[in-house]
Design an enzyme around this catalytic site. Sequence first.
Site, PDB file in Angstrom:
ATOM      1  N   HIS A 135      48.098 -56.803 -21.636  1.00  0.00           N
ATOM      2  CA  HIS A 135      46.938 -57.681 -21.496  1.00  0.00           C
ATOM      3  C   HIS A 135      46.205 -57.763 -22.817  1.00  0.00           C
ATOM      4  O   HIS A 135      46.262 -56.844 -23.638  1.00  0.00           O
ATOM      5  CB  HIS A 135      45.988 -57.198 -20.390  1.00  0.00           C
ATOM      6  CG  HIS A 135      45.582 -55.766 -20.520  1.00  0.00           C
ATOM      7  ND1 HIS A 135      46.395 -54.730 -20.127  1.00  0.00           N
ATOM      8  CD2 HIS A 135      44.453 -55.191 -21.006  1.00  0.00           C
ATOM      9  CE1 HIS A 135      45.784 -53.582 -20.352  1.00  0.00           C
ATOM     10  NE2 HIS A 135      44.601 -53.837 -20.908  1.00  0.00           N
ATOM     11  N   MET A 136      45.511 -58.870 -22.997  1.00  0.00           N
ATOM     12  CA  MET A 136      44.720 -59.107 -24.200  1.00  0.00           C
ATOM     13  C   MET A 136      43.259 -59.211 -23.773  1.00  0.00           C
ATOM     14  O   MET A 136      42.923 -60.016 -22.906  1.00  0.00           O
ATOM     15  CB  MET A 136      45.206 -60.409 -24.856  1.00  0.00           C
ATOM     16  CG  MET A 136      44.540 -60.736 -26.177  1.00  0.00           C
ATOM     17  SD  MET A 136      45.314 -62.231 -26.912  1.00  0.00           S
ATOM     18  CE  MET A 136      46.811 -61.540 -27.616  1.00  0.00           C
ATOM     19  N   HIS A 137      42.421 -58.371 -24.383  1.00  0.00           N
ATOM     20  CA  HIS A 137      40.985 -58.439 -24.123  1.00  0.00           C
ATOM     21  C   HIS A 137      40.375 -59.538 -24.992  1.00  0.00           C
ATOM     22  O   HIS A 137      40.657 -59.597 -26.192  1.00  0.00           O
ATOM     23  CB  HIS A 137      40.289 -57.133 -24.514  1.00  0.00           C
ATOM     24  CG  HIS A 137      40.715 -55.925 -23.750  1.00  0.00           C
ATOM     25  ND1 HIS A 137      39.913 -55.327 -22.805  1.00  0.00           N
ATOM     26  CD2 HIS A 137      41.845 -55.177 -23.799  1.00  0.00           C
ATOM     27  CE1 HIS A 137      40.525 -54.261 -22.314  1.00  0.00           C
ATOM     28  NE2 HIS A 137      41.703 -54.142 -22.905  1.00  0.00           N
ATOM     29  N   ASN A 178      45.394 -53.026 -26.489  1.00  0.00           N
ATOM     30  CA  ASN A 178      45.521 -51.575 -26.585  1.00  0.00           C
ATOM     31  C   ASN A 178      46.933 -51.157 -26.199  1.00  0.00           C
ATOM     32  O   ASN A 178      47.538 -51.753 -25.299  1.00  0.00           O
ATOM     33  CB  ASN A 178      44.517 -50.897 -25.646  1.00  0.00           C
ATOM     34  CG  ASN A 178      43.072 -51.199 -26.025  1.00  0.00           C
ATOM     35  OD1 ASN A 178      42.751 -51.330 -27.207  1.00  0.00           O
ATOM     36  ND2 ASN A 178      42.208 -51.332 -25.033  1.00  0.00           N
ATOM     37  N   ARG A 223      37.625 -61.724 -15.388  1.00  0.00           N
ATOM     38  CA  ARG A 223      36.596 -60.913 -16.033  1.00  0.00           C
ATOM     39  C   ARG A 223      36.879 -59.425 -15.834  1.00  0.00           C
ATOM     40  O   ARG A 223      37.262 -59.002 -14.734  1.00  0.00           O
ATOM     41  CB  ARG A 223      35.208 -61.250 -15.458  1.00  0.00           C
ATOM     42  CG  ARG A 223      34.765 -62.635 -15.799  1.00  0.00           C
ATOM     43  CD  ARG A 223      33.324 -62.883 -15.396  1.00  0.00           C
ATOM     44  NE  ARG A 223      33.064 -64.310 -15.386  1.00  0.00           N
ATOM     45  CZ  ARG A 223      32.853 -65.038 -16.489  1.00  0.00           C
ATOM     46  NH1 ARG A 223      32.837 -64.448 -17.668  1.00  0.00           N
ATOM     47  NH2 ARG A 223      32.658 -66.334 -16.400  1.00  0.00           N
ATOM     48  N   ASP A 224      36.655 -58.663 -16.906  1.00  0.00           N
ATOM     49  CA  ASP A 224      36.811 -57.213 -16.838  1.00  0.00           C
ATOM     50  C   ASP A 224      35.749 -56.630 -15.902  1.00  0.00           C
ATOM     51  O   ASP A 224      34.589 -57.041 -15.927  1.00  0.00           O
ATOM     52  CB  ASP A 224      36.682 -56.607 -18.238  1.00  0.00           C
ATOM     53  CG  ASP A 224      37.227 -55.199 -18.313  1.00  0.00           C
ATOM     54  OD1 ASP A 224      38.267 -55.002 -18.978  1.00  0.00           O
ATOM     55  OD2 ASP A 224      36.634 -54.287 -17.698  1.00  0.00           O
ATOM     56  N   ILE A 225      36.166 -55.661 -15.097  1.00  0.00           N
ATOM     57  CA  ILE A 225      35.250 -55.072 -14.115  1.00  0.00           C
ATOM     58  C   ILE A 225      34.180 -54.207 -14.792  1.00  0.00           C
ATOM     59  O   ILE A 225      33.127 -53.956 -14.198  1.00  0.00           O
ATOM     60  CB  ILE A 225      36.061 -54.247 -13.078  1.00  0.00           C
ATOM     61  CG1 ILE A 225      35.288 -54.097 -11.784  1.00  0.00           C
ATOM     62  CG2 ILE A 225      36.481 -52.902 -13.637  1.00  0.00           C
ATOM     63  CD1 ILE A 225      36.132 -53.585 -10.637  1.00  0.00           C
ATOM     64  N   VAL A 259      45.761 -49.569 -18.204  1.00  0.00           N
ATOM     65  CA  VAL A 259      46.527 -50.344 -17.224  1.00  0.00           C
ATOM     66  C   VAL A 259      47.828 -50.776 -17.901  1.00  0.00           C
ATOM     67  O   VAL A 259      47.805 -51.453 -18.939  1.00  0.00           O
ATOM     68  CB  VAL A 259      45.740 -51.578 -16.725  1.00  0.00           C
ATOM     69  CG1 VAL A 259      46.586 -52.389 -15.759  1.00  0.00           C
ATOM     70  CG2 VAL A 259      44.425 -51.143 -16.057  1.00  0.00           C
TER      71      VAL A 259
HETATM   72  P1  5GP Z   1      43.012 -51.162 -21.191  1.00  0.00           P
HETATM   73  O1  5GP Z   1      42.132 -49.942 -21.311  1.00  0.00           O
HETATM   74  O2  5GP Z   1      44.308 -50.842 -20.450  1.00  0.00           O
HETATM   75  O3  5GP Z   1      43.272 -51.856 -22.508  1.00  0.00           O
HETATM   76  O4  5GP Z   1      42.204 -52.206 -20.358  1.00  0.00           O
HETATM   77  C1  5GP Z   1      42.162 -52.199 -18.963  1.00  0.00           C
HETATM   78  C2  5GP Z   1      40.892 -52.892 -18.554  1.00  0.00           C
HETATM   79  O5  5GP Z   1      41.000 -53.213 -17.189  1.00  0.00           O
HETATM   80  C3  5GP Z   1      39.632 -52.041 -18.721  1.00  0.00           C
HETATM   81  O6  5GP Z   1      38.742 -52.683 -19.624  1.00  0.00           O
HETATM   82  C4  5GP Z   1      39.063 -51.956 -17.296  1.00  0.00           C
HETATM   83  O7  5GP Z   1      37.664 -52.026 -17.246  1.00  0.00           O
HETATM   84  C5  5GP Z   1      39.743 -53.122 -16.596  1.00  0.00           C
HETATM   85  N1  5GP Z   1      39.956 -52.934 -15.180  1.00  0.00           N
HETATM   86  C6  5GP Z   1      40.414 -51.816 -14.565  1.00  0.00           C
HETATM   87  N2  5GP Z   1      40.507 -52.003 -13.235  1.00  0.00           N
HETATM   88  C7  5GP Z   1      40.087 -53.275 -13.015  1.00  0.00           C
HETATM   89  C8  5GP Z   1      39.949 -54.046 -11.817  1.00  0.00           C
HETATM   90  O8  5GP Z   1      40.235 -53.625 -10.707  1.00  0.00           O
HETATM   91  N3  5GP Z   1      39.476 -55.314 -11.969  1.00  0.00           N
HETATM   92  C9  5GP Z   1      39.160 -55.835 -13.198  1.00  0.00           C
HETATM   93  N4  5GP Z   1      38.704 -57.099 -13.215  1.00  0.00           N
HETATM   94  N5  5GP Z   1      39.282 -55.126 -14.328  1.00  0.00           N
HETATM   95  C10 5GP Z   1      39.727 -53.862 -14.233  1.00  0.00           C
END
Ligand code: 5GP
Length: 115
Positions: A100-102, A87, A29-31, A96
């Site tokens: 990764h795929m949301h 993204n 799960r996303d934080i 990050v």
């Molecule tokens: P991006 O913006 O790179 O597409 O997505 C990265 C996602 O990772 C973001 O939605 C952010 O909330 C999530 N994220 C960042 N740090 C952590 C973490 O420590 N744990 C979890 N579960 N999600 C994280």
Amino acid sequence: MGDTIFHRIMRREIPADIVYEDEDVIAFRDIAPQAPVHVLFVPKVDVATVNDLQPAQAAIVGRLALAAAAYAKREGFAERGYRLVVNCNGDGGQTVYQLHMHLLAGAPLGHFGTP
Ligand code: 5GP
């Protein structure tokens, strides 16, 4: 192996709410969820962005999508629907640098694309 926050989750160095794992993919799960359901599907091989994907790694993206669809079916919202998002780099909103795929679900998400 890379050293993003997602690698640290994969190595169990920091906690995460892991909802799925197999030999190729981990999902948690996303934080900071942007929808009632917000899960991240991450490959276990190092790929920083979509730009870095090699032709021989094409199956990685398929595995992420298949794992997300299986999760949606398992959790019972596949028919209602969901959104998968990848993204890439700054303008794409990537923060990050491990591919990764949301998966976003649980409410009508509307259209998107406006900054
Ligand atoms: P991006 O913006 O790179 O597409 O997505 C990265 C996602 O990772 C973001 O939605 C952010 O909330 C999530 N994220 C960042 N740090 C952590 C973490 O420590 N744990 C979890 N579960 N999600 C994280």
